[in-house]
Design a protein around this motif. Structure first.
Motif, mmCIF file in Angstrom:
data_model
loop_
_atom_site.group_PDB
_atom_site.id
_atom_site.type_symbol
_atom_site.label_atom_id
_atom_site.label_comp_id
_atom_site.label_asym_id
_atom_site.label_seq_id
_atom_site.Cartn_x
_atom_site.Cartn_y
_atom_site.Cartn_z
ATOM 1 N N LEU A 105 -5.596 30.238 -42.560
ATOM 2 C CA LEU A 105 -5.573 30.409 -41.101
ATOM 3 C C LEU A 105 -6.710 29.635 -40.445
ATOM 4 C CD1 LEU A 105 -4.664 34.202 -40.800
ATOM 5 C CD2 LEU A 105 -3.170 32.223 -40.475
ATOM 6 N N ASP A 106 -7.860 29.582 -41.110
ATOM 7 C CA ASP A 106 -8.979 28.790 -40.592
ATOM 8 C C ASP A 106 -8.614 27.302 -40.558
ATOM 9 O OD1 ASP A 106 -10.568 31.013 -40.223
ATOM 10 O OD2 ASP A 106 -11.586 30.828 -42.157
ATOM 11 N N VAL A 107 -7.969 26.813 -41.634
ATOM 12 C CA VAL A 107 -7.561 25.407 -41.699
ATOM 13 C C VAL A 107 -6.551 25.091 -40.598
ATOM 14 C CG1 VAL A 107 -6.348 23.669 -43.084
ATOM 15 C CG2 VAL A 107 -8.021 25.180 -44.172
ATOM 16 N N LEU A 108 -5.623 26.021 -40.361
ATOM 17 C CA LEU A 108 -4.543 25.782 -39.401
ATOM 18 C C LEU A 108 -5.015 25.717 -37.954
ATOM 19 C CD1 LEU A 108 -1.727 28.017 -40.933
ATOM 20 C CD2 LEU A 108 -1.813 25.521 -40.870
ATOM 21 N N ARG A 109 -6.254 26.092 -37.702
ATOM 22 C CA ARG A 109 -6.782 25.974 -36.340
ATOM 23 C C ARG A 109 -6.914 24.509 -35.920
ATOM 24 N NH1 ARG A 109 -10.084 30.490 -38.051
ATOM 25 N NH2 ARG A 109 -9.497 32.356 -36.878
ATOM 26 N N THR A 110 -7.160 23.632 -36.893
ATOM 27 C CA THR A 110 -7.383 22.217 -36.561
ATOM 28 C C THR A 110 -6.445 21.265 -37.295
ATOM 29 O OG1 THR A 110 -9.097 22.101 -38.279
ATOM 30 C CG2 THR A 110 -9.821 22.605 -36.036
ATOM 31 N N PHE A 111 -5.704 21.772 -38.257
ATOM 32 C CA PHE A 111 -4.825 20.937 -39.087
ATOM 33 C C PHE A 111 -3.405 21.460 -38.952
ATOM 34 C CE2 PHE A 111 -2.956 19.896 -43.334
ATOM 35 C CZ PHE A 111 -3.124 18.510 -43.307
ATOM 36 N N HIS A 112 -2.487 20.611 -38.506
ATOM 37 C CA HIS A 112 -1.107 21.026 -38.285
ATOM 38 C C HIS A 112 -0.195 20.337 -39.301
ATOM 39 C CE1 HIS A 112 -2.388 21.804 -33.857
ATOM 40 N NE2 HIS A 112 -2.714 22.793 -34.655
ATOM 41 N N PRO A 113 0.056 21.002 -40.427
ATOM 42 C CA PRO A 113 0.832 20.377 -41.505
ATOM 43 C C PRO A 113 2.325 20.319 -41.205
ATOM 44 C CG PRO A 113 0.316 22.632 -42.080
ATOM 45 C CD PRO A 113 -0.390 22.357 -40.778
ATOM 46 N N ASP A 114 2.986 19.402 -41.887
ATOM 47 C CA ASP A 114 4.442 19.329 -41.839
ATOM 48 C C ASP A 114 5.052 20.221 -42.921
ATOM 49 O OD1 ASP A 114 4.734 16.994 -39.868
ATOM 50 O OD2 ASP A 114 3.398 16.156 -41.393
ATOM 51 N N VAL A 115 4.290 20.407 -44.011
ATOM 52 C CA VAL A 115 4.738 21.213 -45.150
ATOM 53 C C VAL A 115 3.584 22.101 -45.604
ATOM 54 C CG1 VAL A 115 5.644 21.182 -47.519
ATOM 55 C CG2 VAL A 115 6.288 19.362 -45.916
ATOM 56 N N ILE A 116 3.900 23.344 -45.979
ATOM 57 C CA ILE A 116 2.899 24.243 -46.554
ATOM 58 C C ILE A 116 3.431 24.771 -47.883
ATOM 59 C CG2 ILE A 116 1.495 26.319 -46.257
ATOM 60 C CD1 ILE A 116 1.856 26.102 -43.270
ATOM 61 N N PHE A 117 2.646 24.600 -48.947
ATOM 62 C CA PHE A 117 2.938 25.218 -50.240
ATOM 63 C C PHE A 117 2.085 26.479 -50.342
ATOM 64 C CE2 PHE A 117 4.327 20.901 -51.153
ATOM 65 C CZ PHE A 117 5.458 21.099 -51.935
#
Length: 243
Positions: free
Chosen positions: A39-51
């Motif tokens: 969740l911390d990463v997703l604040r600034t990084f918007h991935p196309d795929v998540i494993f």
């Protein structure tokens, strides 16, 4: 432009394996060790795929999928479960928001499944993903794992049916688990509660009081105060805290 991928797994070896594999295929990759870190990463990084691994500390993979699906900016992200427990029981990964599932197994076999699945995703060929766990032919069922999963589910049922609201927190005070009563008590959806700070549930007049109690509980393990009246969601409740 490179497609972006986030890998969430609490095992460093798996993080490194996946990052090396995916970067070699031309993807931009970030890793996270658990749901809170993701969740911390997703604040600034918007991935196309998540494993996502399923069994992790600090918010499980299942809960993380539900949280991600509740985010408007993540509505189109492709979520893949990457789990070693796929053979131990029925896994309704589509039910909690994932698009596909790969069973963890030998690295060479798993690599082939990961690359093949991403190739189909890039081509828009998503047929059959929700009905199949890829790589099942490469792993064996383990009875001890089935027993542990059964025990875990049993404990979850007990906690879910308790009359008290249960919040589990990280040492920093972030919420990583809530039962049904806690969700009802707060008036906030589970997906929004998980990963948020516990103290933010309380009005300003209770904020310092709660912060002081949490700090004292950290300093004195096993401290319990079950008689502290506080206001939450316009209701007065008794707060008990155990570290």
């Amino acid at each position: 432009m490179k497609n972006k991928i986030l890998v969430v797994d609490n095992h460093r070896m798996m993080q490194k394996f996946m990052a090396t594999l995916l970067e070699r295929e031309g993807f931009e990759v970030k890793t996270a060790k658990d749901g809170i870190s993701a969740l911390d990463v997703l604040r600034t990084f918007h991935p196309d795929v998540i494993f996502v691994d399923l069994i992790m500390p600090n918010i499980s993979g299942e809960k993380l999928c539900k949280i991600v699906r509740s985010m408007s900016q993540m509505k189109d992200v492709f979520i893949v479960i990457l789990s070693s427990i796929a053979a131990e029981g029925e896994l309704d990964f589509a039910g909690f928001g994932a698009d596909a599932c790969i069973a963890k197994g030998p690295f060479d076999k798993m690599s082939a499944h990961v690359i093949a699945l991403l190739d189909r995703w890039e081509k828009g060929d998503l047929s059959g993903f929700a009905q199949k766990v890829f790589g099942m032919e490469n792993i064996n069922k383990r009875e001890i794992t089935k027993e542990l999963l059964s025990t875990r589910r049993h404990l979850q049922i007990i906690i879910e049916n308790m009359a008290e609201g249960i919040f589990e927190l990280t040492p920093e005070g972030k919420i990583i688990y809530v039962n049904t009563v806690a969700v009802s008590m707060s008036g906030i959806e589970e997906e929004k509660l998980l990963g948020s700070y516990f103290t933010r549930l309380f009005q300003e007049n209770n904020f310092k009081k709660i912060s002081d109690i949490m700090e004292s509980a950290t300093d004195s393990p096993n401290t319990i105060d079950a008689n502290l009246p506080v206001d939450i969601n316009d209701r007065q409740v008794l707060l008990g805290l155990k570290s």
